[in-house]
Design an enzyme around this catalytic site. Structure first.
Site, PDB file in Angstrom:
ATOM      1  N   GLU A   1      49.351  95.701 118.138  1.00  0.00           N
ATOM      2  CA  GLU A   1      48.793  94.502 118.679  1.00  0.00           C
ATOM      3  C   GLU A   1      48.292  93.755 118.132  1.00  0.00           C
ATOM      4  O   GLU A   1      48.065  92.360 118.273  1.00  0.00           O
ATOM      5  CB  GLU A   1      48.674  95.072 120.765  1.00  0.00           C
ATOM      6  CG  GLU A   1      49.389  95.734 121.330  1.00  0.00           C
ATOM      7  CD  GLU A   1      50.528  94.668 121.009  1.00  0.00           C
ATOM      8  OE1 GLU A   1      51.158  93.887 120.697  1.00  0.00           O
ATOM      9  OE2 GLU A   1      51.258  95.582 122.184  1.00  0.00           O
TER      10      GLU A   1
ATOM     11  N   HIS B   1      43.254  94.486 126.721  1.00  0.00           N
ATOM     12  CA  HIS B   1      44.589  94.246 127.042  1.00  0.00           C
ATOM     13  C   HIS B   1      44.769  96.004 127.445  1.00  0.00           C
ATOM     14  O   HIS B   1      44.540  96.518 126.950  1.00  0.00           O
ATOM     15  CB  HIS B   1      46.126  94.655 125.961  1.00  0.00           C
ATOM     16  CG  HIS B   1      47.219  94.641 125.698  1.00  0.00           C
ATOM     17  ND1 HIS B   1      47.553  94.444 126.855  1.00  0.00           N
ATOM     18  CD2 HIS B   1      47.600  95.696 125.046  1.00  0.00           C
ATOM     19  CE1 HIS B   1      49.138  95.184 126.914  1.00  0.00           C
ATOM     20  NE2 HIS B   1      49.114  95.776 126.171  1.00  0.00           N
TER      21      HIS B   1
ATOM     22  N   HIS C   1      47.057  98.972 130.786  1.00  0.00           N
ATOM     23  CA  HIS C   1      48.772  99.027 131.082  1.00  0.00           C
ATOM     24  C   HIS C   1      48.680  99.698 132.672  1.00  0.00           C
ATOM     25  O   HIS C   1      48.957 100.966 132.775  1.00  0.00           O
ATOM     26  CB  HIS C   1      49.406 100.461 130.466  1.00  0.00           C
ATOM     27  CG  HIS C   1      49.583  99.493 128.821  1.00  0.00           C
ATOM     28  ND1 HIS C   1      50.511  99.930 127.890  1.00  0.00           N
ATOM     29  CD2 HIS C   1      49.243  98.263 128.250  1.00  0.00           C
ATOM     30  CE1 HIS C   1      50.736  99.808 126.446  1.00  0.00           C
ATOM     31  NE2 HIS C   1      50.024  98.255 127.380  1.00  0.00           N
TER      32      HIS C   1
ATOM     33  N   TYR D   1      43.080  82.900 146.536  1.00  0.00           N
ATOM     34  CA  TYR D   1      41.927  82.280 145.448  1.00  0.00           C
ATOM     35  C   TYR D   1      41.744  83.006 144.320  1.00  0.00           C
ATOM     36  O   TYR D   1      41.277  82.201 143.754  1.00  0.00           O
ATOM     37  CB  TYR D   1      40.766  81.616 146.825  1.00  0.00           C
ATOM     38  CG  TYR D   1      39.970  82.318 146.789  1.00  0.00           C
ATOM     39  CD1 TYR D   1      39.012  82.503 145.602  1.00  0.00           C
ATOM     40  CD2 TYR D   1      39.462  83.070 148.004  1.00  0.00           C
ATOM     41  CE1 TYR D   1      38.021  83.503 146.111  1.00  0.00           C
ATOM     42  CE2 TYR D   1      38.188  83.757 148.285  1.00  0.00           C
ATOM     43  CZ  TYR D   1      37.602  83.605 147.794  1.00  0.00           C
ATOM     44  OH  TYR D   1      36.249  84.842 147.572  1.00  0.00           O
TER      45      TYR D   1
ATOM     46  N   HIS E   1      54.992  95.195 130.930  1.00  0.00           N
ATOM     47  CA  HIS E   1      54.235  96.486 130.249  1.00  0.00           C
ATOM     48  C   HIS E   1      53.014  96.266 130.347  1.00  0.00           C
ATOM     49  O   HIS E   1      52.728  97.872 130.280  1.00  0.00           O
ATOM     50  CB  HIS E   1      54.144  94.702 128.453  1.00  0.00           C
ATOM     51  CG  HIS E   1      53.532  95.367 127.355  1.00  0.00           C
ATOM     52  ND1 HIS E   1      53.909  94.998 125.949  1.00  0.00           N
ATOM     53  CD2 HIS E   1      52.943  96.252 126.613  1.00  0.00           C
ATOM     54  CE1 HIS E   1      52.591  95.713 125.023  1.00  0.00           C
ATOM     55  NE2 HIS E   1      51.726  95.993 125.679  1.00  0.00           N
TER      56      HIS E   1
ATOM     57  N   TYR F   1      30.730  79.465 139.719  1.00  0.00           N
ATOM     58  CA  TYR F   1      30.888  80.643 139.879  1.00  0.00           C
ATOM     59  C   TYR F   1      29.362  81.593 139.678  1.00  0.00           C
ATOM     60  O   TYR F   1      29.798  81.572 138.325  1.00  0.00           O
ATOM     61  CB  TYR F   1      31.720  81.360 140.727  1.00  0.00           C
ATOM     62  CG  TYR F   1      31.689  82.596 141.689  1.00  0.00           C
ATOM     63  CD1 TYR F   1      31.688  82.717 142.697  1.00  0.00           C
ATOM     64  CD2 TYR F   1      32.211  84.297 140.890  1.00  0.00           C
ATOM     65  CE1 TYR F   1      32.031  83.594 143.758  1.00  0.00           C
ATOM     66  CE2 TYR F   1      32.096  84.743 141.949  1.00  0.00           C
ATOM     67  CZ  TYR F   1      31.136  84.912 142.842  1.00  0.00           C
ATOM     68  OH  TYR F   1      32.151  86.081 143.749  1.00  0.00           O
TER      69      TYR F   1
END
Length: 216
Positions: free
Chosen positions: A74, A92, A94, A113, A154, A208
């Site tokens: 990737e 990334h 899965h 939220y 994916h 936050y």
């Protein structure tokens, strides 16, 4: 070794994803951008045995800079994200709930939220084969103005100004997806937030966790 600290950070982040059950096997990948270079996890290496030397360095044109192993398949996706956002890190994965929800929706409705942590309604990038330019383009579009997205058929992706901030969004994204799946399973009407409520939450989330500076 070039970028030893950052390469170790990639290893530690991969181990965190394993610990949090965010990946299966060697699925998923992690990278940090440093100027014109991308420090990225290697392809197909067991996270439990991965070392900093296994992590590789490429430039933004996709050319090899340092490291003996092949990069994650990737790499084009990571480069596209860096080219189209101000991110300094990409994670990334899965994980089960985010992968499952991405099969049945084109965006995650504003039912919690926490969507504000990702910049608003979370999009699902259309499917394209892994490792392709098409996938890279789809995901880059889904991340426009966002810090996280799903990838249809994916998995999920998060970005941030640092690797710790990017990876810490993954469990939150998984939580949002799990909540959505559970309420959808009830077949009952789902209470959704309005556009105005999401916009207000996005503004609120901007500060936050920030504490005022202490007087010296």
């Amino acid at each position: 070794m070039l970028y030893e600290k950052e390469r170790q950070e990639v290893v530690d982040t991969c181990l965190f994803m394993v610990k949090e059950n965010l990946v299966v096997g060697t699925a998923g990948n992690v990278s940090i951008r440093i100027g014109d270079h991308v420090v990225i996890s290697p392809s197909g290496v067991d996270y439990e045995t991965m070392t900093a030397e296994d992590v590789v360095v490429y430039d933004m044109a996709g050319n090899h800079v340092e490291g003996r192993l092949k990069p994650s398949s990737e790499l084009p996706l990571h480069i596209a994200v860096y080219e189209n956002t101000d991110a300094a890190a990409v994670t990334h994965n899965h994980a089960v709930s985010s992968t499952a929800l991405g099969l049945i929706v084109d965006e995650i409705p504003p039912s919690h939220y926490y969507s504000a942590m990702f910049g608003g309604i979370i999009r699902v990038a259309p499917y394209a084969e892994f490792g392709t330019d098409a996938l890279a383009e789809n995901v880059a579009r889904a991340l426009d103005g966002r810090s996280g997205a799903l990838m249809k058929n994916h998995g999920a992706i998060t970005i941030g100004p640092s690797l710790s901030k990017a990876v810490n969004l993954l469990p939150i994204l998984e939580y949002v997806c799990e909540i959505q799946l559970k309420v959808m399973a009830t077949r009952e009407p789902i209470a959704l937030l309005s556009d105005e409520q999401i916009e207000s939450a996005v503004a609120g989330m901007a500060n936050y966790g920030k504490q005022p500076a202490l007087d010296q």
